[in-house]
Design an enzyme around this catalytic site. Sequence first.
Site, PDB file in Angstrom:
ATOM      1  N   GLY A 171       0.818  -1.202   0.000  1.00  0.00           N
ATOM      2  CA  GLY A 171       0.000   0.000   0.000  1.00  0.00           C
ATOM      3  C   GLY A 171       0.851   1.250   0.000  1.00  0.00           C
ATOM      4  CD  GLU A 228      -7.553  -6.627 -23.188  1.00  0.00           C
ATOM      5  OE1 GLU A 228      -6.999  -7.593 -22.625  1.00  0.00           O
ATOM      6  OE2 GLU A 228      -7.643  -5.503 -22.648  1.00  0.00           O
ATOM      7  CD  GLU A 273      -1.186  -5.329 -20.034  1.00  0.00           C
ATOM      8  OE1 GLU A 273      -1.452  -5.226 -18.824  1.00  0.00           O
ATOM      9  OE2 GLU A 273      -1.781  -6.124 -20.774  1.00  0.00           O
ATOM     10  CE  LYS A 325      -3.675 -11.151 -13.071  1.00  0.00           C
ATOM     11  NZ  LYS A 325      -3.901 -11.135 -14.516  1.00  0.00           N
TER      12      LYS A 325
END
Length: 611
Positions: free
Chosen positions: A101, A484, A491, A606
């Site tokens: 975090g 996409e 990516e 991820k």
Amino acid sequence: MCGIVGAVSTRNIVPLLIEGLSRLEYRGYDSAGIAILNQHIERARAVGRVSELALKAEGMHGTVGIGHTRWATHGGVTEQNAHPHVSPAQDQAQIAVVHNGIIENHDEQRDRLKALGYQFYSQTDTEVIAHLVHHYYQQSHDLLTAVKKAIAELTGAYAISVIALDQPTKMVVARLGCPLLIGLGEGENFVASDVSAVLSATRKVIYLEDGDVATLQTDSVVIIDKQDEVVSRKIHLSDVSLASLELGPYSHFMQKEIYEQPRAISDTIEALIDDGAFRSELFGQSAAAVLSKVDSVLILAAGTSYYAGLTAKYWLESIAKIPTSVEIASEYRYRESVPNPNQLIVTISQSGETLDTMEALKHAQKLGHRHSLAICNVQESAIPRASSLIFYTRAGAEIGVASTKAFTTQLIALFVLAVTLSKVRGLLTEAQEQQYLSDLRQLTGSVQIALNLEPQIREWAHRFGDKEHALFLGRGIHYPIAMEGALKLKEISYIHAEAYPAGELKHGPLALVDNNMPVVVIAPNDALLEKVKSNMQEVKARGGELFVFADADSHFKESEGVHVIRTPRHVGVLSPILHVIPVQLLAYHVALLKGTDVDKPRNLAKSVTVE
């Protein structure tokens, strides 16, 4: 992002920590480290993959310890910035911490702690937590008390695990906004960001809720909620198998997950097919009452899930005739919007822990939105728990950072939602319902046939290997599929790729087209096919090289500068699901040729649990 694993046991837990970190590596792979309680806090840290850490950890032994694999936020990718972080000093450490975090007030706390005499050895926000816990630990000599006082002064999101040198039989953990679970063993207990990290030791898990703080010992787990009350949380038996986390005969997880799509789709529609009808109850027991009240839909998502939402807009408006908006989750909560209590908020997240999406949902609920639906692949994750309706996709564990089977199963869920809303609104005829069911039954076979196009797509990949840029074009419901495809290529191959509605070419992007700019076209045999063909002529006239994914009956002809691969027969309204398979395979094979890390692309991870 980032992964935590920890254990309190009577056996040597170093091998378990290393194994757990290797399974969590998809969450971050810039650096990794472990800390073990012995006569002193013993640490091993390494830049790079967990395999590098394993070499440094050889010979380490301990029964209580924590581990972390990092996706860098504050501070560069260095060993000094790798977790765990300790306090008060490197050679006199009494406290060790791992953290996922972002602590938003770390600068303020850093200045305060420096004034108290603490030295900082890293650029991270996490070191603030270690020193803050130590500061309060000196006062109480109780780890739980120190952690509770420390987190009360933190602003931001966190999942933390803390150990103290002179309390060698316990660990204290806490979460706010980032996933954390407890694994229950026999004479040992564990903490992890994901069940995969502890699956070799236990399948019994407790999912902590926001504000929870817990103390773990070998024979006990005590959880305290945000009201400072001791609580019991439900124990879940994970259905994730170790086999699903292994590569098997595949070279990469992305390859495996592309080829698992027929099964993932079949599993996701199983209940629907068994019932032979689109039922509101697929979304929850209260779904019939909720769906009958909604007058519009707002979809909130990020990344690949956002493109699934854009595709769903076409289905929802054409099939259910319901006004639909799609927003990027990270943008939605930072602008003024007009709330509508009768609107259905749909959140889409593979992990169910995507922080941007979770916070967008909370924002919508604060504005007065009463109806929410989570589409998610991970049971008991945060977003489903915060939603009134749930549809779990059944893609299974997805390890590759570039999402594939999660995307196609999200599309399935959204299509089912569109048809179900149409039925609730009295628009769906019996014949239409049966046709949609038939289309879904046939889809798995069509996807399998699309996978058989891989040899042809592999040949195309050679024409992309030396390129720096690419354009993807689509029209109507296939424009999000072009988006996409562009995302997948950038990516994992690092080729700069953009997607446009094909009709937008003449409004600017056509200036980029030359013989060094491959143009990928999604061209199914639908009502817009002739328009797409005209747009292709605009590219060809400027010397662009076209790579066309067409249906078997689209009547395209190959010619110089025009390459055509035909997917199986046109599958009608479900065509977007079929046409995403080839662009996934194209990105995969281009990345192989370029030698990039397919499963762990640079700078990414991820589960996105930071803003």
